[in-house]
Every structure is written in C-alpha cells, then in structure tokens.
Enzyme design. Structure first.
Site, PDB file in Angstrom:
ATOM      1  N   SER A   1      -9.893  -0.765   5.030  1.00  0.00           N
ATOM      2  CA  SER A   1      -8.465  -0.721   4.685  1.00  0.00           C
ATOM      3  C   SER A   1      -7.577  -1.561   5.573  1.00  0.00           C
ATOM      4  CB  SER A   1      -7.943   0.705   4.665  1.00  0.00           C
ATOM      5  OG  SER A   1      -8.762   1.538   5.388  1.00  0.00           O
TER       6      SER A   1
ATOM      7  N   THR B   1      -4.847   3.009   7.287  1.00  0.00           N
ATOM      8  CA  THR B   1      -3.929   2.053   7.914  1.00  0.00           C
ATOM      9  C   THR B   1      -3.911   2.249   9.421  1.00  0.00           C
ATOM     10  OG1 THR B   1      -2.492   1.951   6.003  1.00  0.00           O
ATOM     11  CG2 THR B   1      -1.447   1.560   8.135  1.00  0.00           C
TER      12      THR B   1
ATOM     13  N   THR C   1      -2.449  -3.091   7.308  1.00  0.00           N
ATOM     14  CA  THR C   1      -3.167  -2.402   6.229  1.00  0.00           C
ATOM     15  C   THR C   1      -3.518  -3.343   5.082  1.00  0.00           C
ATOM     16  OG1 THR C   1      -3.071  -0.435   4.802  1.00  0.00           O
ATOM     17  CG2 THR C   1      -1.098  -1.774   4.868  1.00  0.00           C
TER      18      THR C   1
ATOM     19  N   ARG D   1       1.681  -4.862  -5.515  1.00  0.00           N
ATOM     20  CA  ARG D   1       2.196  -3.620  -4.922  1.00  0.00           C
ATOM     21  C   ARG D   1       2.270  -3.755  -3.378  1.00  0.00           C
ATOM     22  NH1 ARG D   1       0.526   0.250  -0.902  1.00  0.00           N
ATOM     23  NH2 ARG D   1       1.373   2.280  -1.437  1.00  0.00           N
ATOM     24  N   VAL D   2       3.374  -3.299  -2.833  1.00  0.00           N
ATOM     25  CA  VAL D   2       3.532  -3.269  -1.377  1.00  0.00           C
ATOM     26  C   VAL D   2       3.876  -1.839  -0.989  1.00  0.00           C
ATOM     27  CG1 VAL D   2       5.005  -4.044   0.528  1.00  0.00           C
ATOM     28  CG2 VAL D   2       4.258  -5.680  -1.212  1.00  0.00           C
ATOM     29  N   GLY D   3       3.274  -1.373   0.087  1.00  0.00           N
ATOM     30  CA  GLY D   3       3.552  -0.005   0.550  1.00  0.00           C
ATOM     31  C   GLY D   3       4.535   0.011   1.711  1.00  0.00           C
ATOM     32  N   ASP D   4       4.441   1.068   2.484  1.00  0.00           N
ATOM     33  CA  ASP D   4       5.386   1.277   3.587  1.00  0.00           C
ATOM     34  C   ASP D   4       5.043   0.513   4.850  1.00  0.00           C
ATOM     35  OD1 ASP D   4       2.987   2.875   3.716  1.00  0.00           O
ATOM     36  OD2 ASP D   4       3.857   3.851   5.476  1.00  0.00           O
TER      37      ASP D   4
ATOM     38  N   THR E   1       0.870   6.672   8.173  1.00  0.00           N
ATOM     39  CA  THR E   1      -0.270   6.342   7.318  1.00  0.00           C
ATOM     40  C   THR E   1      -0.222   7.292   6.123  1.00  0.00           C
ATOM     41  OG1 THR E   1      -2.678   6.071   7.210  1.00  0.00           O
ATOM     42  CG2 THR E   1      -1.857   7.863   8.591  1.00  0.00           C
ATOM     43  N   GLY E   2      -0.818   6.885   5.032  1.00  0.00           N
ATOM     44  CA  GLY E   2      -0.805   7.746   3.857  1.00  0.00           C
ATOM     45  C   GLY E   2      -0.132   7.070   2.679  1.00  0.00           C
TER      46      GLY E   2
ATOM     47  N   GLY F   1       2.220   5.334   0.817  1.00  0.00           N
ATOM     48  CA  GLY F   1       3.392   4.578   1.235  1.00  0.00           C
ATOM     49  C   GLY F   1       4.631   4.859   0.419  1.00  0.00           C
TER      50      GLY F   1
HETATM   51  C1  SD4 Z   1       0.188   2.073   1.924  1.00  0.00           C
HETATM   52  N1  SD4 Z   1       0.490   3.482   3.844  1.00  0.00           N
HETATM   53  O1  SD4 Z   1       0.010   0.917   1.595  1.00  0.00           O
HETATM   54  C2  SD4 Z   1      -0.399   2.537   3.219  1.00  0.00           C
HETATM   55  C3  SD4 Z   1      -1.736   3.115   2.901  1.00  0.00           C
HETATM   56  C4  SD4 Z   1      -2.419   3.627   4.063  1.00  0.00           C
HETATM   57  O2  SD4 Z   1      -4.407   3.688   5.132  1.00  0.00           O
HETATM   58  O3  SD4 Z   1      -1.928   4.357   4.902  1.00  0.00           O
HETATM   59  N2  SD4 Z   1      -3.643   3.240   4.163  1.00  0.00           N
HETATM   60  O4  SD4 Z   1       0.782   2.887   1.216  1.00  0.00           O
END
Ligand code: SD4
Length: 334
Positions: free
Chosen positions: A92, A194, A212, A222-225, A245-246, A248
C-alpha cells in the site's frame, strides 16, 4: 503480523488510557488481553521521538538514526517513509502498492515541516518515492500540490527515475480481484497500510509525512486523505502533529488531522485528541462499523497518542532509544 492482516482476530489489546471525559474513553478503558505486544506508554514525554502508523520498525529505525546523525525532523521522516516506499512487499505504499481498478499504481504523499510549509503529490505514477517528490514540490516550486502527469514529469525533471511499480504479486492480486470486480467505495478493513510518520527532534522541532497508494482497486483518479493538508497530516510546530490511516473519505470529511492538532491546542493530550477525532467520525457516520480509521499524534513535549475505530491498528514508536510496536486502543469493542 503483516500489517495488511490487521483486522484478523488476533489477540490485539487496547492501550492503557487515563481517565477521560468522553463515552469513548469509558469504553476504551476496558483493558483487553495483550499477549505479544506492549501497550503504548501513556505519557512518555522524552525527545526525540518518531512515531508511525503500523508495524514499521525498519522505517522508524531509519528515521531515528537520521535524527541521531543530525538531520532535520523533515529529512528523518522522508528517510523513514522511504524505507516502506522501497519495500516491494508492502502493498500500500510505493513500489508494490496495489493498483486502481484499471491496474495503475497511483501514489499520494505529502510532507509538512516546522514552518508550516506543505508539499504534496496526488495520483502520481511510476515514481517510487512520492514523499521525496512532495518535499521538492514544497521547496522547489511556487506550488503546494502537484497531481498526475505533471507531478510525474516534475519528479523526472528533478532526477527521479521512472519505473514500473506494479509488482508481480500485486498484479496477481489485482487479476484475482478483477474476476469479481466488486468495488465498494468503503474501505475493506484489510486495505489500509498508509505510512504516516511524525518526528520531533531533540529541540522539539516537529515535521511529518504521509505516503500511500490509497485504496486498493479504487476508481481511476480517486485521491484520499493522505496527501491533503489537515486530513492525512497536519503539523503545527507550536503544538504538535497528527496523521491518519484508514478510509480517506471519512478523514477528509472531518479534516481529521487538523482536528487532532486543534484539540491539542485546546489542552487535550495527544491520546484524548485522537479519541475525540474518532468520536467525531462515529457521531457523523452511522455505518462506522464498515470501515476503519486510525490516528496517531504527538505533541511538542514528545507525548504520543493513538486511537482507531476498530481493533487491529498498530503503531511503531522510537523513543528512549527503543523501537516499540504497540496496539492502539480502539472504539468498537462490539
Ligand atoms: C486513503 N487513507 O487513500 C488512505 C488509505 C490508507 O493504508 O490509509 N491506506 O484513503
């Protein structure tokens, strides 16, 4: 235990937490049995300190060593995160990251330093070390975020090598996934590893980074946090820092890392602040059973905290000459 399997029903325990006012605190103070892991030392305030999401001893070791060698906290974080980015077995982060649903490995990363400077790359392909590119965006461009092809071209112009980040194993896993192609825009609890890392040097100077490949098999683009300031990471050198983490999407909607730092500004300990930020998600999101979010935080004195919605979130802390993997306490005791 492999990070990716973090929600397996292993005997993970909860962190010892001192009395807090919230309902979460009441739940969290019920101790679980922990067999093979230590709990987070509650308020250890020694400097320097490096803390990272997940069980990444090599990464925190590298960052710690870097601090011992006299680098800045920011350089330590970049060196530490770089260890995981270069680890092809980690699925990841960096090389080996699981691809989006079209088979492309796209990476998000950001850094913040003690001056409050920030740099990020979003959805960048073919470059193994997005965290180092994020630092260059921060230091060598008039911008703070670069995305996609522009970010990749910038990286190449700075001397980074283009390479294929899709390992045989990740390709195989993606091909298996394609047979069903079940895509849910909620995090599969096994889908996040992450690396968020916070470092405070011996003088109390704070920096952080987050890197990440995002959700496995996400929609293209797609983009996360993780690379977004205030969500996946926030640093305020007067107060402390936090990273996430988690899933996003949920961290973004509550601007989670900023919230943690602001709660510390109001006098909460890092542990209390992480708990309240998780509580915010739980209050706003009835389906919190379906996804995981975890926060870690550190303040200027070197006190640390960690909290997650579900069991299984681990953190690595290098402090007092010791590299320790601990279990985060968590909300959902079921
Ligand atoms: C996301 N927070 O892209 C990230 C995912 C994540 O370990 O934590 N991956 O949403």
């Amino acid at each position: 235990m492999k990070r990716r399997n973090f929600l397996q029903k292993a005997a993970l325990g909860s962190v010892g937490i001192t009395a807090l006012g919230s309902s979460i605190a009441a739940k969290a103070s019920t101790p679980n049995q922990t067999k093979d892991r230590q709990e987070i030392p509650p308020l250890n305030s020694s400097l320097p300190v490096v803390i990272a999401t997940w069980s990444v001893e090599d990464a925190t070791q590298k960052a710690w060593q870097s601090l011992q060698d006299g680098t800045t906290a920011l350089e330590a974080v970049i060196a530490g995160c770089g260890v995981e980015e270069a680890n092809a077995k980690g699925q990841s982060v960096g090389i080996g990251g699981l691809p989006d649903r079209d088979g492309r490995v796209t990476l998000d990363a950001c850094v913040m330093n003690e001056k409050g400077d920030y740099g990020a790359v979003l959805c960048m392909q073919n470059i193994m070390h997005p965290i180092a590119v994020a630092k260059m965006v921060m230091e060598d461009t008039p911008h703070v975020i670069m995305a996609g092809v522009g970010a990749e071209e910038f990286a190449v112009s700075q001397g980074f090598k283009r390479e294929n980040l899709l390992t045989e194993q990740s390709k195989k896993d993606w091909e298996i996934w394609k047979k069903t192609s079940r895509y849910k825009p909620i995090i599969n609890i096994e889908n996040h590893d992450t690396i968020g890392m916070l470092a405070v040097d011996k003088n109390g100077t704070i920096s952080g980074g987050c890197t990440t490949s995002g959700l496995a098999y996400k929609m293209a683009g797609r983009v996360g946090d993780s690379a977004i300031i205030g969500s996946g990471l926030f640093v305020d050198n007067d107060i402390g820092a936090a990273t996430a983490t988690g899933l996003g999407e949920e961290v973004l909607k509550t601007v989670g890392s900023y919230l943690v730092v602001e709660l510390m500004r109001q006098g909460k300990s890092p542990q209390e602040a992480c708990e309240l930020a998780i509580e915010r998600i739980i209050e706003k999101t009835p389906n919190f059973e379906d996804f995981q979010v975890g926060y870690i935080a550190v303040n200027k004195k070197g006190e640390t905290g960690a909290y997650s919605i579900h069991e299984g979130f681990t953190i690595t802390t290098y402090q007092n000459q010791k590299n320790t993997i601990s279990n985060s306490s968590f909300y959902n005791k079921k």
